[in-house]
Design a protein around this motif. Structure first.
Motif, PDB file in Angstrom:
ATOM      1  N   TRP A  97       0.830  -1.196   0.000  1.00  0.00           N
ATOM      2  CA  TRP A  97       0.000   0.000   0.000  1.00  0.00           C
ATOM      3  C   TRP A  97       0.868   1.251   0.000  1.00  0.00           C
ATOM      4  CZ3 TRP A  97      -1.309   3.424   4.257  1.00  0.00           C
ATOM      5  CH2 TRP A  97      -2.348   4.293   3.972  1.00  0.00           C
ATOM      6  N   VAL A  98       1.872   1.293   0.875  1.00  0.00           N
ATOM      7  CA  VAL A  98       2.770   2.455   0.934  1.00  0.00           C
ATOM      8  C   VAL A  98       3.547   2.588  -0.379  1.00  0.00           C
ATOM      9  CG1 VAL A  98       4.749   3.483   2.113  1.00  0.00           C
ATOM     10  CG2 VAL A  98       2.944   2.395   3.449  1.00  0.00           C
ATOM     11  N   ALA A  99       4.016   1.477  -0.929  1.00  0.00           N
ATOM     12  CA  ALA A  99       4.749   1.521  -2.202  1.00  0.00           C
ATOM     13  C   ALA A  99       3.853   2.039  -3.330  1.00  0.00           C
ATOM     14  CB  ALA A  99       5.303   0.137  -2.543  1.00  0.00           C
ATOM     15  N   ALA A 100       2.576   1.665  -3.317  1.00  0.00           N
ATOM     16  CA  ALA A 100       1.639   2.155  -4.334  1.00  0.00           C
ATOM     17  C   ALA A 100       1.406   3.655  -4.183  1.00  0.00           C
ATOM     18  CB  ALA A 100       0.318   1.399  -4.243  1.00  0.00           C
ATOM     19  N   ILE A 101       1.358   4.141  -2.947  1.00  0.00           N
ATOM     20  CA  ILE A 101       1.200   5.578  -2.713  1.00  0.00           C
ATOM     21  C   ILE A 101       2.421   6.323  -3.245  1.00  0.00           C
ATOM     22  CG2 ILE A 101       1.136   7.359  -0.913  1.00  0.00           C
ATOM     23  CD1 ILE A 101      -0.651   5.433   0.694  1.00  0.00           C
ATOM     24  N   VAL A 102       3.614   5.792  -3.005  1.00  0.00           N
ATOM     25  CA  VAL A 102       4.838   6.421  -3.504  1.00  0.00           C
ATOM     26  C   VAL A 102       4.822   6.457  -5.029  1.00  0.00           C
ATOM     27  CG1 VAL A 102       7.350   6.147  -3.681  1.00  0.00           C
ATOM     28  CG2 VAL A 102       6.216   5.891  -1.469  1.00  0.00           C
ATOM     29  N   ARG A 103       4.444   5.340  -5.663  1.00  0.00           N
ATOM     30  CA  ARG A 103       4.385   5.290  -7.130  1.00  0.00           C
ATOM     31  C   ARG A 103       3.420   6.339  -7.670  1.00  0.00           C
ATOM     32  NH1 ARG A 103       2.106  -0.080  -9.548  1.00  0.00           N
ATOM     33  NH2 ARG A 103       0.256   0.798  -8.602  1.00  0.00           N
ATOM     34  N   GLU A 104       2.252   6.442  -7.087  1.00  0.00           N
ATOM     35  CA  GLU A 104       1.251   7.402  -7.555  1.00  0.00           C
ATOM     36  C   GLU A 104       1.713   8.836  -7.310  1.00  0.00           C
ATOM     37  OE1 GLU A 104      -2.098   8.795  -9.483  1.00  0.00           O
ATOM     38  OE2 GLU A 104      -1.115   6.848  -9.514  1.00  0.00           O
ATOM     39  N   ALA A 105       2.357   9.077  -6.179  1.00  0.00           N
ATOM     40  CA  ALA A 105       2.864  10.429  -5.888  1.00  0.00           C
ATOM     41  C   ALA A 105       3.912  10.840  -6.926  1.00  0.00           C
ATOM     42  CB  ALA A 105       3.456  10.481  -4.494  1.00  0.00           C
ATOM     43  N   LEU A 106       4.783   9.920  -7.305  1.00  0.00           N
ATOM     44  CA  LEU A 106       5.779  10.218  -8.334  1.00  0.00           C
ATOM     45  C   LEU A 106       5.111  10.476  -9.682  1.00  0.00           C
ATOM     46  CD1 LEU A 106       8.543   7.646  -7.396  1.00  0.00           C
ATOM     47  CD2 LEU A 106       8.685  10.134  -7.201  1.00  0.00           C
ATOM     48  N   ALA A 107       4.098   9.702 -10.009  1.00  0.00           N
ATOM     49  CA  ALA A 107       3.395   9.875 -11.285  1.00  0.00           C
ATOM     50  C   ALA A 107       2.682  11.227 -11.333  1.00  0.00           C
ATOM     51  CB  ALA A 107       2.406   8.735 -11.511  1.00  0.00           C
ATOM     52  N   VAL A 108       2.031  11.595 -10.246  1.00  0.00           N
ATOM     53  CA  VAL A 108       1.338  12.889 -10.199  1.00  0.00           C
ATOM     54  C   VAL A 108       2.356  14.029 -10.297  1.00  0.00           C
ATOM     55  CG1 VAL A 108      -0.018  14.429  -8.727  1.00  0.00           C
ATOM     56  CG2 VAL A 108      -0.687  12.031  -8.979  1.00  0.00           C
ATOM     57  N   ALA A 109       3.477  13.885  -9.617  1.00  0.00           N
ATOM     58  CA  ALA A 109       4.511  14.912  -9.695  1.00  0.00           C
ATOM     59  C   ALA A 109       5.044  15.036 -11.129  1.00  0.00           C
ATOM     60  CB  ALA A 109       5.658  14.579  -8.744  1.00  0.00           C
ATOM     61  N   ALA A 110       5.194  13.916 -11.828  1.00  0.00           N
ATOM     62  CA  ALA A 110       5.662  13.948 -13.223  1.00  0.00           C
ATOM     63  C   ALA A 110       4.648  14.646 -14.117  1.00  0.00           C
ATOM     64  CB  ALA A 110       5.926  12.531 -13.734  1.00  0.00           C
TER      65      ALA A 110
END
Length: 81
Positions: free
Chosen positions: A64-77
């Motif tokens: 769950w935490v890893a998925a949040i990190v992935r999504e945060a990076l995608a939104v930042a991109a």
């Protein structure tokens, strides 16, 4: 040779950012486990309410935490210009 108008150039930049974000989103969450662990165990995160350390999370919590990190990076991109 004249410069490109701001509109088309901005469109090209945005398209490139969305492609980058989509490339991040297709990676498995396990790709982001190391980054998620570092964020989860960071002192400023652990001082937030009763945040658990990485080792205290079960496998579902780690994913769950890893998925949040992935999504945060995608939104930042997507939003970076």
């Amino acid at each position: 040779m004249g410069a490109l108008p701001a509109g088309p150039l901005r469109t090209l930049i945005l398209i490139d950012r969305f492609k980058e974000a989509n490339l991040l989103r297709v990676l498995p969450t396990s790709t982001f486990t190391g980054m998620a662990e570092a964020i989860c165990d960071a002192p400023w995160v652990l001082r937030t309410f009763a945040a658990p350390e990485w080792s205290e999370l079960n496998e579902d919590g780690k994913q769950w935490v890893a998925a949040i990190v992935r999504e945060a990076l995608a939104v930042a991109a997507e939003r970076a210009l």
